[in-house]
Design a protein around this motif. Structure first.
Motif, short mmCIF file in Angstrom:
data_model
loop_
_atom_site.label_atom_id
_atom_site.label_comp_id
_atom_site.label_asym_id
_atom_site.label_seq_id
_atom_site.Cartn_x
_atom_site.Cartn_y
_atom_site.Cartn_z
N GLN A 171 0.74 -1.32 0.02
CA GLN A 171 0.02 -0.02 -0.04
C GLN A 171 0.81 1.07 0.04
O GLN A 171 0.49 2.33 -0.56
CB GLN A 171 -0.88 -0.02 1.17
CG GLN A 171 -1.89 1.24 1.34
CD GLN A 171 -2.66 1.06 2.55
OE1 GLN A 171 -2.65 0.13 3.39
NE2 GLN A 171 -3.51 2.08 2.74
N VAL A 180 2.44 1.52 -3.79
CA VAL A 180 1.52 2.01 -4.58
C VAL A 180 1.21 3.51 -4.24
O VAL A 180 0.88 4.29 -5.22
CB VAL A 180 0.26 1.29 -4.38
CG1 VAL A 180 -0.92 1.85 -5.47
CG2 VAL A 180 0.48 -0.10 -4.96
N GLY A 181 1.10 4.03 -3.13
CA GLY A 181 0.89 5.22 -2.72
C GLY A 181 1.86 6.23 -3.23
O GLY A 181 1.77 7.40 -3.79
N ILE A 198 3.84 5.49 -5.88
CA ILE A 198 4.01 5.38 -7.13
C ILE A 198 2.87 6.48 -7.86
O ILE A 198 3.10 7.17 -8.74
CB ILE A 198 3.89 4.20 -7.68
CG1 ILE A 198 5.13 3.42 -7.53
CG2 ILE A 198 3.49 4.06 -9.10
CD1 ILE A 198 4.89 1.90 -7.76
N LEU A 199 1.73 6.67 -7.08
CA LEU A 199 0.76 7.34 -7.45
C LEU A 199 0.89 8.90 -7.37
O LEU A 199 0.77 9.76 -8.20
CB LEU A 199 -0.88 7.13 -6.79
CG LEU A 199 -1.31 5.87 -7.32
CD1 LEU A 199 -2.56 5.49 -6.50
CD2 LEU A 199 -1.73 5.69 -8.77
N ALA A 200 1.46 9.10 -6.05
CA ALA A 200 1.83 10.53 -5.77
C ALA A 200 2.95 11.01 -7.04
O ALA A 200 2.80 12.26 -7.34
CB ALA A 200 2.10 10.62 -4.54
N THR A 213 3.59 9.86 -9.77
CA THR A 213 2.97 9.86 -11.35
C THR A 213 2.10 11.09 -11.30
O THR A 213 2.06 11.72 -12.46
CB THR A 213 2.16 8.42 -11.61
OG1 THR A 213 2.92 7.46 -11.16
CG2 THR A 213 1.55 8.50 -12.88
N SER A 214 1.51 11.54 -10.48
CA SER A 214 0.65 12.85 -10.56
C SER A 214 1.52 13.78 -10.61
O SER A 214 1.02 14.92 -11.46
CB SER A 214 -0.14 12.87 -9.20
OG SER A 214 -1.07 14.15 -9.30
N ILE A 245 -5.47 11.88 -8.53
CA ILE A 245 -4.65 10.71 -8.40
C ILE A 245 -3.59 11.15 -7.44
O ILE A 245 -3.15 10.13 -6.57
CB ILE A 245 -3.74 10.77 -9.90
CG1 ILE A 245 -4.43 9.92 -10.75
CG2 ILE A 245 -2.53 9.89 -9.74
CD1 ILE A 245 -4.22 10.25 -12.17
N GLY A 246 -3.27 12.33 -7.16
CA GLY A 246 -2.19 12.75 -6.25
C GLY A 246 -2.93 12.72 -4.90
O GLY A 246 -2.11 12.16 -4.09
N GLY A 277 -3.06 9.06 -3.88
CA GLY A 277 -1.43 8.43 -3.52
C GLY A 277 -1.34 8.76 -2.27
O GLY A 277 -0.71 7.94 -1.44
N ILE A 290 -0.66 6.52 1.28
CA ILE A 290 0.70 6.65 1.94
C ILE A 290 0.20 7.15 3.32
O ILE A 290 0.99 6.39 4.38
CB ILE A 290 1.55 7.79 1.55
CG1 ILE A 290 2.07 7.36 0.06
CG2 ILE A 290 2.70 8.08 2.53
CD1 ILE A 290 2.75 8.55 -0.60
#
Length: 55
Positions: free
Chosen positions: A10, A13-14, A16-18, A20-21, A38-39, A42, A46
């Motif tokens: 988890q 993934v958080g 990565i999403l933050a 990526t945003s 998305i941010g 993420g 986290i």
């Protein structure tokens, strides 16, 4: 899977999403509300993971 592994996944993934945003915001790839969502997702992943970098 044990809980420690789930919390680590988890957290990753958080991150990565933050990130990526942030990249999407820098290059302007998606519409602004999608990038913000998305941010926020993420950062939420986290914050709610029980994984800690320092013990």
């Amino acid at each position: 899977m044990n809980k420690k592994t789930i919390h680590l996944i988890q957290f990753i993934v958080g991150i990565i999403l933050a990130l990526t945003s942030g990249v999407f915001m820098f290059f302007g790839i998606l519409p602004l509300p999608a990038r913000i969502t998305i941010g926020i997702v993420g950062i939420g992943l986290i914050a709610t993971s029980k994984f800690r970098l320092l013990k």
